[in-house]
Design an enzyme around this catalytic site. Structure first.
Site: not given
Length: 815
Positions: A239-241
């Site tokens: 995932t993106d953060w």
């Protein structure tokens, strides 16, 4: 949710380990150990691996980690950004950059380098365009694949991002992107397809946004059917953060790793879902197997002696060479460039003193060396008579600085004027409000022109800008964001030591109002509609006959090139390229293809190949550009497949999308697919005039009704609503918080603290409530967030009581 028998099941590579692991151990690997590292399990020899930002340089943070570029990282070479290198059109150069990035990643013990970023430049105002390559998916994909090959040649992993259709920064964590399937495939996924199939990337980062009603990280069609099944991607999705919404749905869609840590909260959600029979355990086993493969294969380089340092000066020199090949000469009236020997030059512009060389946000690199123009002028052949800043960096007007600059300019033969956009204007998490250069810089330009018309402007910015002032300069060199060694590279081009060879990888419109997404960018509330469909960038301008300032693929040289003798067959196109000037140079020859049939709407022409060729004066070379599986294809929404239309196709060889030098035609047999559209329902798409499509025609293209684009202000706020929506909250404390945030933003801008003001918008204003839990490393969990939402929705005392009880439980468990 898909059942196990509906999903492809592959044999596990590490079944001997996975069979011995408890469900709790397996689930523990599914989210980070901290902000940048994965979880380790000592009894199985599973080490944690390190992920670091790095589209154009390594940003490894050890202590006080953040995802916004606030805290300093370990020094690394700051190469030119992707938007800059894209102008080189040189895949070999891209691979070389990747190799040097990979070497530095290994030296810093980084297993996964989070880059390159390959989202399309749908609109010039996207705040992160400096981090992306191009408005063209073929060009982007080829450049990205080269970076990936270079990075992964060292045994570590690249991570292409952000998958997918993440083309605005405002409300990026919650916006729903509404796009038709054909446009999705042809424009927004093709670069990722090339990165996966040709680049063989080991890791893909999912984007924050929703796609047609589902978060990309949970989107079965995107993540399973396309990425896994069609493209055979067998690597890891991260995932993106803070980009995980429903962790279990993400796991089913094929997401192995959630970052950063949630202190075990979402791991427990996976455990509960399996124990309750909501999902099969094989989904978890499959994810663990892929993640183990990434861990074990990228750890191999660190299990034997490896270089723990790199040659700083060598890497700095490579950064300079990349900058030299990536800058674009846009104007050169009266051959004012290259500068003649003995010419007296006045250097004006604050960017000459303090270089604008990279973007802002998670890609910020702490450079090993940083050169500026004033420092390197002494070593050049330029006779510099003085320097004046001329303007305030962040837009404040200063008449005294203009007066001093004009006084200096009067005494010069040529004025070198360094202008551009500042760091607070181009930043992750925010979109630009317009395409203009700050007014105080334009006032300076006009004032100097009155006393000395011999102006050469050096432009520093990472995206397209309007240029109504261009008639006031004789020379214009676009340096883009050219990295830590860019200052010297600029001077080498200005003096003719280097012949400029960059060409624009994005179109430059005359006015922002001319852009195809003008009426649909950005999505302000619930959704953003991609009504222009495939007509982005030159695809729109060339088809709708809209005049631009500079076309896609445009760039000048100090020499000239002649194209001749085109030959076309089923395999590809060949032609001769001759340097007809007096100095050596490189030319970027571009292959465009246009379908002559009117049965299926298409852009007038599309880029399908390119080659950069070095030629000495008078030299001729035969150039061959082969056709490939993407040359003639289109995505048919009735057959749900890539098809080829039977038709005559124009084969065009150009020096830019608007400067076609050679033409030929070829007949291509089709795949006999059914006609996908009713022409009468899509008149704007068939004409190409797609910048102002009404909702009925867009729905005809989509094949469904568009969802509501506005917030439903009557319902309670939930996990995926943003802090900005507190303006409609029932709770007085939430409305007060909203007003406080907006006042703080206004006040900070007023007093000149623009970066801090931007941070409020980026990290607070547009953050969905779930982000509070996902980005705090477990300090606030989802049950505590429930209490916060109760307060927001008008139940203050009930909410605060709930929050404190859940906080107490959390502290007790933590002990």
């Amino acid at each position: 949710m898909k059942k196990l028998d509906e999903t492809k099941i592959k044999s596990l590579r590490y079944s001997d380990i996975i069979e011995k692991m408890t469900i709790e151990e397996k689930a523990s690997l599914m989210s980070g150990k901290d902000f940048w590292q994965t979880q380790d399990i000592e009894r199985f020899g599973i080490n944690n691996i390190f992920l670091a930002d790095g589209p154009h340089g390594i940003r490894k943070q050890m202590a006080a980690a953040d995802h916004l570029g606030l805290n300093e990282s370990t020094p690394a070479t700051c190469f030119p950004t992707a938007a800059t290198v894209a102008n080189s059109w040189n895949v070999e150069l891209g691979e070389k950059i990747g190799e040097y990035l990979g070497e530095e990643a290994v030296a810093q013990k980084v297993n996964v380098l989070l880059g390159p970023g390959i989202n399309m430049k749908r609109d010039p105002l996207c705040g992160r365009n400096f981090e992306y390559f191009s408005e063209d998916p073929y060009h982007t994909g080829k450049m990205a694949a080269s970076y990936i090959k270079g990075i992964q040649s060292h045994g570590i992993s690249a991570c292409v991002k952000h998958f997918a259709v993440n083309n605005q920064e405002e409300r990026r964590m919650s916006i729903d992107t509404i796009v038709d399937e054909r446009t999705l495939r042809e424009i927004y996924l093709t670069a990722f397809e090339i990165a996966v199939k040709e680049g063989q990337t080991k890791t893909v980062m999912s984007s924050y946004n929703m796609l047609n009603g589902e978060y990309t990280n949970e989107n079965i069609h995107l993540m399973r059917e396309i990425l896994r099944d069609e493209w055979d991607f067998d690597g890891v999705v991260v995932t993106d953060w803070g980009g995980s919404n429903d962790r279990v749905a993400g796991l089913v869609a094929g997401n192995e790793l959630e970052m950063p840590t949630t202190a075990g909260e979402t791991n427990q959600e996976i455990i509960d879902a399996i124990k309750n029979g909501k999902i099969e355990e094989h989904f978890l086993d499959e994810a663990v197997d892929r993640l183990l493969h990434l861990i074990f294969t990228t750890e191999e380089v660190f299990n034997k002696p490896y270089k723990q340092s790199f040659d700083v000066m060598e890497h700095h020199q490579v950064a300079q060479e990349v900058a030299e090949e990536s800058m674009v000469l846009l104007k050169n009236v009266d051959q004012i460039l290259p500068l003649k020997s003995g010419v007296k030059v006045a250097t004006i512009g604050q960017f000459a003193e303090e270089a604008r060389y990279q973007g802002a946000g998670s890609s910020i690199v702490n450079p090993t060396i940083l050169e500026n123009t004033l420092e390197v002028l002494a070593d050049s052949r330029i006779e510099n008579i003085g320097y004046e800043p001329g303007f305030e960096r962040y837009g404040k007007k200063n008449s005294k600085k203009i007066e001093k600059a004009c006084a200096l300019a009067k005494n010069a033969d040529v004025v070198l004027l360094y202008i551009g956009l500042d760091e607070a204007t181009e930043a992750e998490g925010l979109d630009r409000s317009d395409m203009k250069i700050p007014e105080n810089q334009i006032e300076l330009l006009h004032a100097i022109h009155k006393v000395n018309p011999n102006i050469v402007a050096v432009l520093s910015c990472g995206a397209a800008v309007e240029m109504p002032w261009i008639d006031k300069v004789k020379g214009l060199l676009h340096g883009y964001l050219n990295g830590q060694a860019g200052a010297k590279a600029v001077l080498k081009i200005l003096t003719g030591e280097v012949n400029p060879s960059g060409k624009l990888a994005e179109s430059y419109p005359i006015r922002y109002e001319d852009t195809p997404a003008f009426y649909q960018f950005p999505g302000k509330e619930v959704s953003v509609e991609y009504r222009e469909a495939m007509y982005i960038g030159y695809r729109y301008y060339d088809t709708a006959n809209v005049e631009v300032r500079f076309p896609f693929g445009y760039g000048l040289s100090y020499t000239t090139f002649d194209y001749s003798d085109i030959q076309v067959n089923k395999e590809g196109v060949t032609f001769n390229l001759t340097n007809t000037g007096s100095v050596a140079g490189m030319e970027i020859a571009q292959l465009y293809v246009g379908c002559q049939s009117g049965e299926i709407f298409r852009p007038a022409k599309e880029l399908k190949g390119f080659k950069k060729v070095f030629l000495n004066p008078g030299e001729t070379k035969a150039v061959a550009i082969p056709f490939d599986d993407k040359t003639f294809r289109y995505y048919n929404v009735k057959s749900d497949n890539w098809e080829i239309e039977e038709a005559d196709y124009s084969i065009l060889i150009g020096a830019s999308s608007a400067d076609i030098r050679l033409r030929e035609q070829i007949y291509i047999e089709g795949t006999n697919a059914p006609a996908p559209y009713e022409k009468s329902k899509l008149p704007s798409y068939y004409s190409g005039k797609a910048n102002k499509i009404n909702v009925e025609e867009f729905e005809a293209l989509l094949g469904r009704k568009v969802p509501p684009a506005k917030w439903d202000r009557s319902r309670p706020l939930g996990y995926n609503d943003t802090i900005a929506q507190c303006q409609y909250a029932k709770g007085a404390i939430a409305r007060f918080a909203y007003k406080s945030i907006t006042f703080a933003h206004w006040f900070l801008k007023k007093i000149g603290k623009r970066s801090t003001a931007n941070l409020i918008m980026m990290s607070v204003y547009h953050m969905p409530f779930r982000g509070i839990a996902r980005m705090t490393g477990g300090i606030i969990n989802m049950p505590m967030l429930d209490g916060i939402l109760m307060m927001v929705n008008g139940q203050f005392f009930k909410g605060i009581g709930h929050f404190l009880r859940e906080r107490k439980k959390f502290v007790k468990i933590a002990k």
